[in-house]
Design a protein around this motif. Structure first.
Motif, PDB file in Angstrom:
ATOM      1  N   VAL A 147       0.844  -0.981   0.039  1.00 50.38           N
ATOM      2  CA  VAL A 147      -0.238   0.013   0.090  1.00 50.38           C
ATOM      3  C   VAL A 147       0.901   1.311  -0.063  1.00 50.38           C
ATOM      4  CG1 VAL A 147      -1.773   1.338   1.172  1.00 50.38           C
ATOM      5  CG2 VAL A 147      -1.778  -1.231   1.346  1.00 50.38           C
ATOM      6  N   PHE A 148       0.835   2.007  -0.869  1.00 47.49           N
ATOM      7  CA  PHE A 148       1.200   3.509  -0.902  1.00 47.49           C
ATOM      8  C   PHE A 148       0.815   4.266   0.170  1.00 47.49           C
ATOM      9  CE2 PHE A 148       1.393   7.953  -2.572  1.00 47.49           C
ATOM     10  CZ  PHE A 148       2.761   8.051  -2.605  1.00 47.49           C
ATOM     11  N   THR A 149       1.716   4.778   1.119  1.00 42.59           N
ATOM     12  CA  THR A 149       1.091   5.327   2.287  1.00 42.59           C
ATOM     13  C   THR A 149       2.059   6.600   2.663  1.00 42.59           C
ATOM     14  OG1 THR A 149       2.705   3.850   3.596  1.00 42.59           O
ATOM     15  CG2 THR A 149       0.085   3.339   3.652  1.00 42.59           C
ATOM     16  N   PRO A 150       1.681   7.691   1.740  1.00 42.04           N
ATOM     17  CA  PRO A 150       2.345   8.885   2.116  1.00 42.04           C
ATOM     18  C   PRO A 150       1.913   9.448   3.534  1.00 42.04           C
ATOM     19  CG  PRO A 150       0.359   8.996   0.580  1.00 42.04           C
ATOM     20  CD  PRO A 150       0.564   7.743   0.914  1.00 42.04           C
ATOM     21  N   PRO A 151       2.367  10.607   3.812  1.00 44.45           N
ATOM     22  CA  PRO A 151       2.018  11.145   5.106  1.00 44.45           C
ATOM     23  C   PRO A 151       0.449  11.484   5.234  1.00 44.45           C
ATOM     24  CG  PRO A 151       3.944  12.407   4.168  1.00 44.45           C
ATOM     25  CD  PRO A 151       3.427  11.484   3.203  1.00 44.45           C
ATOM     26  N   LEU A 152       0.047  11.217   6.605  1.00 46.67           N
ATOM     27  CA  LEU A 152      -1.543  11.421   6.650  1.00 46.67           C
ATOM     28  C   LEU A 152      -2.189  12.756   6.002  1.00 46.67           C
ATOM     29  CD1 LEU A 152      -2.237  10.488  10.316  1.00 46.67           C
ATOM     30  CD2 LEU A 152      -3.441   9.840   8.247  1.00 46.67           C
ATOM     31  N   SER A 153      -1.606  13.895   6.051  1.00 45.03           N
ATOM     32  CA  SER A 153      -1.863  14.938   5.457  1.00 45.03           C
ATOM     33  C   SER A 153      -2.398  14.609   3.885  1.00 45.03           C
ATOM     34  CB  SER A 153      -1.039  16.298   5.614  1.00 45.03           C
ATOM     35  OG  SER A 153       0.020  16.004   5.246  1.00 45.03           O
ATOM     36  N   GLU A 154      -1.223  14.257   3.372  1.00 46.46           N
ATOM     37  CA  GLU A 154      -1.268  13.808   1.790  1.00 46.46           C
ATOM     38  C   GLU A 154      -2.458  12.888   1.816  1.00 46.46           C
ATOM     39  OE1 GLU A 154       1.497  12.639  -1.957  1.00 46.46           O
ATOM     40  OE2 GLU A 154       2.324  13.082   0.154  1.00 46.46           O
ATOM     41  N   GLN A 155      -2.654  11.713   2.643  1.00 48.34           N
ATOM     42  CA  GLN A 155      -3.622  10.778   2.473  1.00 48.34           C
ATOM     43  C   GLN A 155      -4.942  11.414   2.481  1.00 48.34           C
ATOM     44  OE1 GLN A 155      -3.421   7.540   5.083  1.00 48.34           O
ATOM     45  NE2 GLN A 155      -1.290   7.739   5.062  1.00 48.34           N
ATOM     46  N   ARG A 156      -5.021  12.401   3.226  1.00 52.05           N
ATOM     47  CA  ARG A 156      -6.633  13.054   3.618  1.00 52.05           C
ATOM     48  C   ARG A 156      -6.937  13.881   2.422  1.00 52.05           C
ATOM     49  NH1 ARG A 156      -4.590  14.211   9.877  1.00 52.05           N
ATOM     50  NH2 ARG A 156      -5.514  12.165  10.687  1.00 52.05           N
ATOM     51  N   LEU A 157      -5.998  14.443   1.869  1.00 45.12           N
ATOM     52  CA  LEU A 157      -6.332  15.321   0.571  1.00 45.12           C
ATOM     53  C   LEU A 157      -6.713  14.343  -0.663  1.00 45.12           C
ATOM     54  CD1 LEU A 157      -6.294  18.139  -0.864  1.00 45.12           C
ATOM     55  CD2 LEU A 157      -3.931  17.997  -1.189  1.00 45.12           C
ATOM     56  N   ILE A 158      -5.926  13.411  -0.600  1.00 43.75           N
ATOM     57  CA  ILE A 158      -6.276  12.524  -1.780  1.00 43.75           C
ATOM     58  C   ILE A 158      -7.711  11.821  -1.659  1.00 43.75           C
ATOM     59  CG2 ILE A 158      -5.703  10.318  -2.934  1.00 43.75           C
ATOM     60  CD1 ILE A 158      -2.829  10.796  -2.054  1.00 43.75           C
ATOM     61  N   ALA A 159      -8.030  11.544  -0.392  1.00 45.59           N
ATOM     62  CA  ALA A 159      -9.220  11.038  -0.123  1.00 45.59           C
ATOM     63  C   ALA A 159     -10.401  12.074  -0.366  1.00 45.59           C
ATOM     64  CB  ALA A 159      -9.296  10.641   1.425  1.00 45.59           C
ATOM     65  N   HIS A 160     -10.098  13.469   0.042  1.00 46.14           N
ATOM     66  CA  HIS A 160     -10.908  14.375  -0.231  1.00 46.14           C
ATOM     67  C   HIS A 160     -11.326  14.669  -1.726  1.00 46.14           C
ATOM     68  CE1 HIS A 160     -12.960  18.330   0.276  1.00 46.14           C
ATOM     69  NE2 HIS A 160     -12.073  18.888  -0.550  1.00 46.14           N
ATOM     70  N   ILE A 161     -10.196  14.604  -2.568  1.00 51.64           N
ATOM     71  CA  ILE A 161     -10.454  14.799  -3.943  1.00 51.64           C
ATOM     72  C   ILE A 161     -11.205  13.622  -4.544  1.00 51.64           C
ATOM     73  CG2 ILE A 161      -9.067  14.690  -6.077  1.00 51.64           C
ATOM     74  CD1 ILE A 161      -6.684  16.219  -4.598  1.00 51.64           C
ATOM     75  N   LEU A 162     -10.720  12.398  -4.166  1.00 51.30           N
ATOM     76  CA  LEU A 162     -11.636  11.283  -4.633  1.00 51.30           C
ATOM     77  C   LEU A 162     -13.101  11.190  -4.168  1.00 51.30           C
ATOM     78  CD1 LEU A 162      -9.045   8.500  -4.594  1.00 51.30           C
ATOM     79  CD2 LEU A 162      -9.746   9.744  -6.611  1.00 51.30           C
ATOM     80  N   ASP A 163     -13.356  11.590  -2.973  1.00 51.37           N
ATOM     81  CA  ASP A 163     -14.690  11.704  -2.201  1.00 51.37           C
ATOM     82  C   ASP A 163     -15.395  12.698  -3.150  1.00 51.37           C
ATOM     83  OD1 ASP A 163     -14.437   9.657  -0.334  1.00 51.37           O
ATOM     84  OD2 ASP A 163     -13.719  10.955   1.271  1.00 51.37           O
TER      85      ASP A 163
END
Length: 436
Positions: A147-163
């Motif tokens: 699993v590609f696991t960048p820093p949490l802040s980046e994960q949250r932004l990616i999730a926000h974009i896809l959501d």
């Protein structure tokens, strides 16, 4: 840019990974709903497809953010996921779905999107154990998923974009569903009341009974007639079904339509097969824009007589043997002919023709010619067809917007969930513009 240090096994972020309760389900509704395989079939928690327990299953209550993972299924569906948001006060975790409960080092929505992308689904299909009718992926193998696991802040932004894209797609889907219902009601009104010279729907028979008369097909506007379809069409063209490879023809190649290109009621030219080399095409049965094509034969009775209008089509596609082209005469608008073939009165007559037959159901050309239809003037037919065409165009526009959003999302998932494209610049920009 590929950064190996940011890839970790899925198991590193799982606080819980287990199967569900073995408690027996009951055949009636209770206050203890429990998940089943079909509960997540569409990628969401479908509360219309849950089972029920007679008593609580202590320790198996789902928590908001939990991910359900289909590890025992057909090869096509293994690896499907859905996420629980706490929509119901209590939902219990049942057998044959894995529960994945995450630790605090990974964003729950980000990991849901990661498991829902093509790479994760492909991993499940590649690593699963295959049996005759189903496959299975054991928990140990799933935990090895990289699993590609960048820093949490980046994960949250990616999730926000896809959501955000998911929300946009869902809203467009809801609008399409609403417009389809409006179209269905409009079609009924157009084929029972028509459109007068002023471009307006006539008042209903209840509002203005003097505008209507009795006919073999019920009340119709006084200006309309009931005629046999054979008196309105110029002819019927039969198709051809040579033995073809099940490959969609490339541009410039000849092909033959499958029945499924018509049977939904919409023309789907990609549902076609390539004509083998050495066979000469029959150019007289090539499909053209403006054609009205119906299903002549099918094993499913409801699909016999199903008709599609060809708004546009690739070149060099031919009718198949199980389809027929209806050629509208001078007094019949082709799009109005398409509407007539889908009307309740026509469907009822077709059903009577094929009732009692077993196996393959067939609709003959003589039967088609004998169908009684409502016949307004050609001018009114065009007004009716135009009104429906406008609504259909709007629906197609929304479908195109939905498909564009889905394509954009698929591309972003491929980029953002692999690290090929990083959202770090967006985070840095946001931090730079935030007040100190």
């Amino acid at each position: 840019m590929f950064e190996p240090s940011l890839y970790q096994p899925l198991g590193n972020h799982l606080a819980v990974a287990r199967n569900g309760t073995t408690q027996s389900q009951v055949q009636f509704s209770t206050e203890y709903p429990v998940t089943r395989i079909e509960t997540i079939a569409d990628g969401t928690i479908n509360f219309g497809k849950v089972g029920y327990l007679a008593a609580p299953a202590e320790g198996y209550e789902l928590q908001p953010g939990d991910i359900l993972y289909s590890h025992i299924n057909s090869i096509k569906h293994v690896g499907k996921v859905a996420q629980y948001f706490g929509e119901k006060k209590t939902l219990y975790h049942g057998m044959n779905l894995l529960l994945l409960r995450l630790d605090d080092e990974v964003d729950k929505r980000y990991l849901f999107h990661y498991l829902n992308n093509h790479n994760a689904r492909h991993y499940a299909q590649k690593e699963c154990q295959k049996a005759i009718n189903q496959v299975s992926l054991n928990t140990g193998q799933l935990k090895k998923l990289s699993v590609f696991t960048p820093p949490l802040s980046e994960q949250r932004l990616i999730a926000h974009i896809l959501d955000a894209l998911d929300t946009q797609i869902q809203k467009t889907e809801a609008l399409i569903t609403k417009l389809e219902k409006v179209k269905e009601g409009l079609l009924h009104d157009l084929l029972t009341r028509g459109i007068d010279e002023n471009g307006r729907l006539r008042p209903s028979p209840e509002q203005a009974p003097e505008l209507y008369k009795e006919s073999p097909l019920g009340l119709i506007p006084r200006q309309w007639e009931v005629k046999r379809l054979g008196g309105l069409i110029d002819g019927i063209d039969a198709g051809w079904s040579p033995s073809c490879s099940d490959v969609v023809p490339k541009e410039g190649e000849w092909g033959v339509l499958k029945v499924s290109a018509i049977s939904t009621g919409a023309y789907l030219p990609h549902k076609s097969k390539t004509l083998p080399e050495g066979l000469s095409p029959i150019k007289e049965i090539e499909v053209n824009s403006g054609d009205v094509i119906c299903v002549r034969a099918n094993g499913v009775a409801e699909l016999v007589g199903r008709t599609a209008y060809v708004f546009s089509t690739p070149r060099r596609l031919m009718l198949s043997d199980k389809t027929l082209r209806l050629r509208a005469g001078e007094g019949l608008d082709p799009l109005f002919l398409f509407l007539l073939m889908g009307s309740a009165s026509t469907r009822k007559q077709i059903a009577s023709f094929i009732s009692g037959s077993s196996g393959q159901k067939n609709l003959s050309q003589n039967q088609i010619n004998s169908i009684q239809v409502k016949a307004p003037s050609i001018e009114e037919q065009r007004r009716v067809a135009g009104a429906l065409s406008s609504m259909a165009s709007r629906i197609e526009k929304e479908k195109s917007a939905r498909d564009s959003s889905a394509t954009l999302k698929a591309g972003l998932m491929g980029d953002l969930l692999t690290g090929r494209v990083r959202v770090t610049p967006l985070l840095e920009k946001a931090q730079a513009t935030s007040p100190a």
